[in-house]
Design an enzyme around this catalytic site. Structure first.
Site, PDB file in Angstrom:
ATOM      1  N   ASP A   1      -1.507   6.770   6.255  1.00 19.67           N
ATOM      2  CA  ASP A   1      -2.629   5.950   5.791  1.00 19.67           C
ATOM      3  C   ASP A   1      -2.906   4.941   6.898  1.00 19.67           C
ATOM      4  O   ASP A   1      -2.146   3.991   7.085  1.00 19.67           O
ATOM      5  CB  ASP A   1      -2.227   5.241   4.487  1.00 19.67           C
TER       6      ASP A   1
ATOM      7  N   TRP B   1       0.828  -1.224   0.000  1.00 16.73           N
ATOM      8  CA  TRP B   1       0.000   0.000   0.000  1.00 16.73           C
ATOM      9  C   TRP B   1       0.848   1.254   0.000  1.00 16.73           C
ATOM     10  O   TRP B   1       0.562   2.209  -0.728  1.00 16.73           O
ATOM     11  CB  TRP B   1      -0.977  -0.005   1.175  1.00 16.73           C
TER      12      TRP B   1
ATOM     13  N   LYS C   1     -12.397  -1.295   6.788  1.00 16.13           N
ATOM     14  CA  LYS C   1     -11.647  -2.270   7.580  1.00 16.13           C
ATOM     15  C   LYS C   1     -12.047  -2.168   9.054  1.00 16.13           C
ATOM     16  O   LYS C   1     -12.484  -3.153   9.637  1.00 16.13           O
ATOM     17  CB  LYS C   1     -10.140  -2.064   7.432  1.00 16.13           C
TER      18      LYS C   1
HETATM   19  C1  LIG Z   1      -7.686  -1.153   1.737  1.00 13.32           C
HETATM   20  C2  LIG Z   1      -6.572  -0.177   1.809  1.00 13.32           C
HETATM   21  C3  LIG Z   1      -6.440   0.874   0.900  1.00 13.32           C
HETATM   22  C4  LIG Z   1      -7.354   1.057  -0.283  1.00 13.32           C
HETATM   23  O1  LIG Z   1      -8.641   1.344   0.099  1.00 13.32           O
HETATM   24  P1  LIG Z   1      -9.808   1.554  -0.966  1.00 13.32           P
HETATM   25  O2  LIG Z   1     -10.929   1.966  -0.104  1.00 13.32           O
HETATM   26  O3  LIG Z   1      -9.984   0.297  -1.697  1.00 13.32           O
HETATM   27  O4  LIG Z   1      -9.367   2.681  -1.864  1.00 13.32           O
HETATM   28  C5  LIG Z   1      -5.404   1.771   1.069  1.00 13.32           C
HETATM   29  N1  LIG Z   1      -4.532   1.637   2.090  1.00 13.32           N
HETATM   30  C6  LIG Z   1      -4.633   0.632   2.975  1.00 13.32           C
HETATM   31  C7  LIG Z   1      -3.647   0.537   4.087  1.00 13.32           C
HETATM   32  C8  LIG Z   1      -5.650  -0.309   2.864  1.00 13.32           C
HETATM   33  O5  LIG Z   1      -5.750  -1.305   3.753  1.00 13.32           O
END
Ligand SMILES: *Cc1c(COP(=O)(O)O)cnc(C)c1O
Length: 366
Positions: free
Chosen positions: A177, A107, A201
């Site tokens: 993030d 990511w 999540k």
């Molecule tokens: C799932 C995830 C993303 C992407 O998320 P989307 O909602 O699919 O754009 C980005 N960063 C991390 C750490 C993730 O777990």
């Protein structure tokens, strides 16, 4: 309780009580005569809900007053471009044009690749050559004081690598993030310039993206940022410049109430440690299962593991399902298995999983 334990990485399992409550009030919310998804986001009832959701979040994460909380859309991925577009816009050509990145997994790498469209990229750390199994220690992170900010991913959802500390007193803003570990433990928000997270999540359902931004970072957006994704405009309009994802905000508010009832992030942190310890202990004390991540960078949320004999993978998944343990298949780029044990995974689910893993090993790899 439901019959299954769902280990999906995202969209992920939701707390049972939240789904139950949403089901009960789906047709008539707060005696409005309509569902929460059928009323105006500018109506009194929904505005009150959004305000309460924000104040619960502020309380849980202890967010200081000089930070804005934004409810946006587009997911975590959209923020890979929106962060540079919102923070570097007015400075391109006359100020800071470089961003420091920590590449600790798939990511953060994606964020870096997209960021390179808008900024000069300075990779301060890369775990790629080792297969993404560690994070740097704070004393290994030497930021470039001329960079606009430092970007990191606090939990690599695919690689199972997590920062277990906040970078302290960084000379440039830290942008994190936190899509897959926000609300799983206490953090010091003061150490960050921007925190962002897709909701699906650990916050609620897909469709909502949370952005927490320090006020002094507003007002720097590129003119090419769409208004609906402009941090400053959304901060000025309480995230209601456009229609926000109302049903997702409603579910998030129920999730936060449940977290508060359970004792807040201090209790979640304890419980999450307990859950991940059980699973790592099972993996480390087996001959069949293996997790490659360095012990002090192991994620408490998303735990990948491989089987010593990959020809058993399909059977493992099939038998797991028969035991009502679902969605354990690993990410296609890593293979093997992955157990995502976010806040909403009860400890009973981890007990059931580890019991199954031990039993499976004894029967097929004894
Ligand atoms: C799932 C995830 C993303 C992407 O998320 P989307 O909602 O699919 O754009 C980005 N960063 C991390 C750490 C993730 O777990």
């Amino acid at each position: 309780m439901r019959e299954t334990f769902n280990f999906c990485a995202g969209p992920a399992t939701m707390p049972y009580n939240v789904l139950k409550r949403a089901q009960e009030e789906l047709l008539d919310w707060h005696k409005e005569g309509a569902s929460v998804m059928e009323v105006s986001h500018r109506g009194k009832a929904f505005v009150a809900l959004a305000k309460e959701c924000e104040s619960d979040l502020r309380e849980l994460l202890d967010i200081p007053a000089n930070y804005k909380v934004l409810f946006l859309q587009g997911g975590g991925l959209a923020q890979f471009g929106l962060v540079p577009l919102n923070l570097l816009g007015t400075q391109i050509g006359d100020g800071k044009t470089t961003v420091d990145y920590l590449e600790t997994g798939i990511w953060s790498k994606k964020a870096m690749l997209e960021g390179a469209r808008y900024a000069g990229v300075n990779t301060l750390y890369s775990g790629k050559a080792d297969g993404y199994v560690d994070v740097p220690h704070q004393n290994e992170i030497n930021v470039n004081p001329d960079s606009a900010y430092l970007h990191l991913c606090s939990n690599e959802t695919i690689n199972g690598v997590e920062f277990h500390y906040d970078i302290k007193n960084c000379p440039i803003p830290v942008v994190a993030d936190m899509s897959s570990n926000i609300l799983s433990k206490r953090i010091d928000v003061n150490q960050y310039g921007v925190i962002y997270a897709g909701a699906q999540k650990n916050i609620g359902p897909a469709g909502l993206t949370l952005v927490i931004v320090r006020e002094d970072l507003l007002g720097k957006a590129s003119p090419y940022v769409p208004d609906a994704l402009n941090y400053t405009l959304q901060a000025e309009n309480d995230s209601m410049l456009n229609t926000p994802p109302t049903f997702a905000i409603y579910l998030m508010s129920l999730v936060l109430k449940e977290l508060k009832e359970k004792g807040g992030l201090e209790e979640m942190e304890k419980l999450n440690h307990k859950k991940s310890f059980m699973l790592y202990d099972t993996i480390d004390n087996s001959r069949l299962y293996r997790n490659p991540v360095h012990v002090d960078a192991r994620s408490n949320m998303t735990i990948p593991f491989t089987l010593a004999d990959p020809t058993l993978d399909a059977l493992f998944l099939k038998e797991a399902e028969q035991h009502h343990l679902i969605n354990l298949k690993g990410h296609r780029s890593v293979g093997g298995m992955r157990a995502s044990i976010y806040n909403a995974m009860p400890i009973e689910g981890v007990i059931a999983l580890t019991n199954f893993m031990k039993d499976f090993e004894a029967r097929h790899y004894g």
